[in-house]
Design a protein around this motif. Structure first.
Motif, PDB file in Angstrom:
ATOM      1  N   HIS A 194       0.818  -1.224   0.000  1.00  0.00           N
ATOM      2  CA  HIS A 194       0.000   0.000   0.000  1.00  0.00           C
ATOM      3  C   HIS A 194       0.848   1.270   0.000  1.00  0.00           C
ATOM      4  O   HIS A 194       0.326   2.354   0.272  1.00  0.00           O
ATOM      5  CB  HIS A 194      -0.913   0.011   1.233  1.00  0.00           C
ATOM      6  CG  HIS A 194      -1.900  -1.119   1.277  1.00  0.00           C
ATOM      7  ND1 HIS A 194      -2.754  -1.390   0.238  1.00  0.00           N
ATOM      8  CD2 HIS A 194      -2.154  -2.055   2.240  1.00  0.00           C
ATOM      9  CE1 HIS A 194      -3.511  -2.437   0.546  1.00  0.00           C
ATOM     10  NE2 HIS A 194      -3.150  -2.867   1.747  1.00  0.00           N
ATOM     11  N   PRO A 196       1.931   3.377  -2.166  1.00  0.00           N
ATOM     12  CA  PRO A 196       1.536   4.593  -2.899  1.00  0.00           C
ATOM     13  C   PRO A 196       0.396   5.368  -2.243  1.00  0.00           C
ATOM     14  O   PRO A 196       0.160   6.529  -2.586  1.00  0.00           O
ATOM     15  CB  PRO A 196       1.087   4.049  -4.276  1.00  0.00           C
ATOM     16  CG  PRO A 196       1.703   2.694  -4.391  1.00  0.00           C
ATOM     17  CD  PRO A 196       1.689   2.166  -2.993  1.00  0.00           C
ATOM     18  N   GLN A 197      -0.321   4.730  -1.294  1.00  0.00           N
ATOM     19  CA  GLN A 197      -1.473   5.391  -0.676  1.00  0.00           C
ATOM     20  C   GLN A 197      -1.158   6.025   0.682  1.00  0.00           C
ATOM     21  O   GLN A 197      -2.019   6.680   1.271  1.00  0.00           O
ATOM     22  CB  GLN A 197      -2.612   4.383  -0.479  1.00  0.00           C
ATOM     23  CG  GLN A 197      -3.328   3.975  -1.764  1.00  0.00           C
ATOM     24  CD  GLN A 197      -2.608   2.869  -2.492  1.00  0.00           C
ATOM     25  OE1 GLN A 197      -2.153   1.923  -1.869  1.00  0.00           O
ATOM     26  NE2 GLN A 197      -2.507   2.979  -3.805  1.00  0.00           N
ATOM     27  N   ARG A 202       4.684   9.278   0.077  1.00  0.00           N
ATOM     28  CA  ARG A 202       4.826  10.731  -0.051  1.00  0.00           C
ATOM     29  C   ARG A 202       6.217  11.186   0.407  1.00  0.00           C
ATOM     30  O   ARG A 202       6.869  11.987  -0.254  1.00  0.00           O
ATOM     31  CB  ARG A 202       3.747  11.412   0.778  1.00  0.00           C
ATOM     32  CG  ARG A 202       3.896  12.921   0.851  1.00  0.00           C
ATOM     33  CD  ARG A 202       2.951  13.531   1.881  1.00  0.00           C
ATOM     34  NE  ARG A 202       3.255  14.942   2.050  1.00  0.00           N
ATOM     35  CZ  ARG A 202       2.812  15.895   1.251  1.00  0.00           C
ATOM     36  NH1 ARG A 202       2.047  15.589   0.232  1.00  0.00           N
ATOM     37  NH2 ARG A 202       3.135  17.149   1.464  1.00  0.00           N
ATOM     38  N   GLU A 237       3.352   7.209  -9.121  1.00  0.00           N
ATOM     39  CA  GLU A 237       2.766   6.024  -8.502  1.00  0.00           C
ATOM     40  C   GLU A 237       1.819   6.369  -7.359  1.00  0.00           C
ATOM     41  O   GLU A 237       0.994   5.544  -6.954  1.00  0.00           O
ATOM     42  CB  GLU A 237       3.877   5.111  -7.959  1.00  0.00           C
ATOM     43  CG  GLU A 237       4.761   4.494  -9.017  1.00  0.00           C
ATOM     44  CD  GLU A 237       4.077   3.359  -9.749  1.00  0.00           C
ATOM     45  OE1 GLU A 237       3.166   2.748  -9.161  1.00  0.00           O
ATOM     46  OE2 GLU A 237       4.445   3.090 -10.905  1.00  0.00           O
ATOM     47  N   LEU A 238       1.944   7.575  -6.817  1.00  0.00           N
ATOM     48  CA  LEU A 238       1.193   7.923  -5.610  1.00  0.00           C
ATOM     49  C   LEU A 238      -0.283   8.151  -5.908  1.00  0.00           C
ATOM     50  O   LEU A 238      -0.659   8.588  -6.997  1.00  0.00           O
ATOM     51  CB  LEU A 238       1.769   9.187  -4.967  1.00  0.00           C
ATOM     52  CG  LEU A 238       3.219   9.145  -4.493  1.00  0.00           C
ATOM     53  CD1 LEU A 238       3.574  10.453  -3.803  1.00  0.00           C
ATOM     54  CD2 LEU A 238       3.479   7.961  -3.571  1.00  0.00           C
ATOM     55  N   SER A 239      -1.099   7.874  -4.912  1.00  0.00           N
ATOM     56  CA  SER A 239      -2.511   8.230  -5.005  1.00  0.00           C
ATOM     57  C   SER A 239      -2.640   9.746  -4.962  1.00  0.00           C
ATOM     58  O   SER A 239      -1.721  10.462  -4.529  1.00  0.00           O
ATOM     59  CB  SER A 239      -3.282   7.615  -3.836  1.00  0.00           C
ATOM     60  OG  SER A 239      -2.879   8.215  -2.605  1.00  0.00           O
ATOM     61  N   ASP A 240      -3.787  10.253  -5.408  1.00  0.00           N
ATOM     62  CA  ASP A 240      -4.004  11.703  -5.406  1.00  0.00           C
ATOM     63  C   ASP A 240      -3.858  12.280  -4.006  1.00  0.00           C
ATOM     64  O   ASP A 240      -3.304  13.367  -3.822  1.00  0.00           O
ATOM     65  CB  ASP A 240      -5.393  12.024  -5.964  1.00  0.00           C
ATOM     66  CG  ASP A 240      -5.480  11.769  -7.466  1.00  0.00           C
ATOM     67  OD1 ASP A 240      -4.423  11.691  -8.114  1.00  0.00           O
ATOM     68  OD2 ASP A 240      -6.608  11.632  -7.970  1.00  0.00           O
ATOM     69  N   ASN A 241      -4.351  11.547  -3.016  1.00  0.00           N
ATOM     70  CA  ASN A 241      -4.288  12.045  -1.646  1.00  0.00           C
ATOM     71  C   ASN A 241      -2.848  12.102  -1.151  1.00  0.00           C
ATOM     72  O   ASN A 241      -2.425  13.070  -0.514  1.00  0.00           O
ATOM     73  CB  ASN A 241      -5.120  11.150  -0.729  1.00  0.00           C
ATOM     74  CG  ASN A 241      -5.313  11.763   0.639  1.00  0.00           C
ATOM     75  OD1 ASN A 241      -5.705  12.925   0.754  1.00  0.00           O
ATOM     76  ND2 ASN A 241      -5.017  11.017   1.691  1.00  0.00           N
ATOM     77  N   LYS A 244      -0.766  14.968  -2.654  1.00  0.00           N
ATOM     78  CA  LYS A 244      -1.248  16.325  -2.392  1.00  0.00           C
ATOM     79  C   LYS A 244      -0.116  17.203  -1.844  1.00  0.00           C
ATOM     80  O   LYS A 244       0.573  16.835  -0.897  1.00  0.00           O
ATOM     81  CB  LYS A 244      -2.389  16.266  -1.372  1.00  0.00           C
ATOM     82  CG  LYS A 244      -3.497  17.257  -1.613  1.00  0.00           C
ATOM     83  CD  LYS A 244      -4.647  17.040  -0.638  1.00  0.00           C
ATOM     84  CE  LYS A 244      -5.686  16.121  -1.239  1.00  0.00           C
ATOM     85  NZ  LYS A 244      -6.861  16.002  -0.355  1.00  0.00           N
TER      86      LYS A 244
END
Length: 261
Positions: A194, A196-197, A202, A237-241, A244
């Motif tokens: 998990h 990237p989330q 980040r 690769e990261l999620s939008d969240n 941020k």
């Protein structure tokens, strides 16, 4: 309600001066947590013996009187807070030397085949707070080398890269971030599934950009360009969240690399 507040109340109570009871009771009634943490306190009109007995019953299981029972960090934190940074630093170096010379000190008594490596991470943080980056790097390198899961390896190497960057050891920081990317690409277990989330992803992306900026500022433009490409790949690769707030850093870094060219 903190251990420090509880200890302060205990130290006052051990004197057995019933004139201190109004103050102690005021503290106890600060809020619900404090009332629970200082439970059993004698009420107004109690004797000095009752006050001392209450304090002893809290002191013995929670604090005790033998300084050797306290972890070394208790004393080094106190020394640092009082400005005795060299005393704290020397004590921490001795603690690190002891671990380096005998890593069996990290073995868990209940599970002797595993290591409790948190003391090394704590030492690295303590040295960084004392602005002793060479010793922080010593501790963090050993900590990173002893990690077993992919998550722990990536996290430890990321911190190592940050310290190396702060210390101006840019080639070493590049190697550490390459090891982080290797862990992400071929983890060997599912601990990073998990990444990237979450905040680790980040932080890894951010450190790539910060090291890229440091390389550009140091005139190492070719290495900066290569790392910028890797940074953008991690960011992608990261999620939008998780991503941020990183876009601005990414754009600023790209502009700085173009300037360096």
């Amino acid at each position: 309600m903190t251990d420090e507040l509880r200890l302060a109340a205990v130290l006052v109570g051990l004197h057995g001066d019933t004139g201190d009871l109004p103050l102690l009771l005021d503290v106890r009634e600060t809020d619900f947590d404090t009332a629970c943490g200082l439970g059993g306190m004698p009420e107004p009109g109690a004797s000095a013996d009752e006050l001392r007995q209450w304090a002893r019953e809290l002191d013995e299981p929670m604090f005790g009187t033998d300084p050797s029972d306290e972890p070394v960090s208790t004393w080094t934190d106190l020394a640092r807070d009082q400005g005795m940074t060299e005393l704290a630093r020397v004590t921490l170096i001795r603690e690190l030397d002891d671990i380096v010379m005998d890593q069996s000190r990290l073995r868990r008594p209940e599970v002797p085949h595993t290591l409790a490596t948190a003391p090394l991470s704590g030492l690295a943080q303590d040295f960084e707070e004392l602005d002793d980056l060479p010793q922080a790097l010593r501790a963090q390198r050993l900590y990173a080398a002893l990690q077993e899961t992919a998550w722990d390896r990536a996290s430890a190497r990321h911190t190592l890269a940050r310290l190396e960057r702060k210390a101006g050891r840019l080639p070493q920081a590049l190697d550490s971030l390459a090891a982080v990317r290797d862990a992400l690409a071929t983890p060997g277990d599912d601990s990073l599934r998990h990444w990237p989330q979450v905040n680790l992803g980040r932080s890894i992306a951010e450190e790539h950009y910060r090291l890229t900026l440091a390389l550009a500022d140091a005139g190492r433009s070719e290495e900066a360009r290569v790392l910028l490409t890797a940074a953008d790949a991690v960011l992608g690769e990261l999620s939008d969240n998780a991503a941020k707030g990183l876009r601005e850093l990414a754009e600023r870094t790209a502009a700085r690399v173009r300037e360096a060219d």
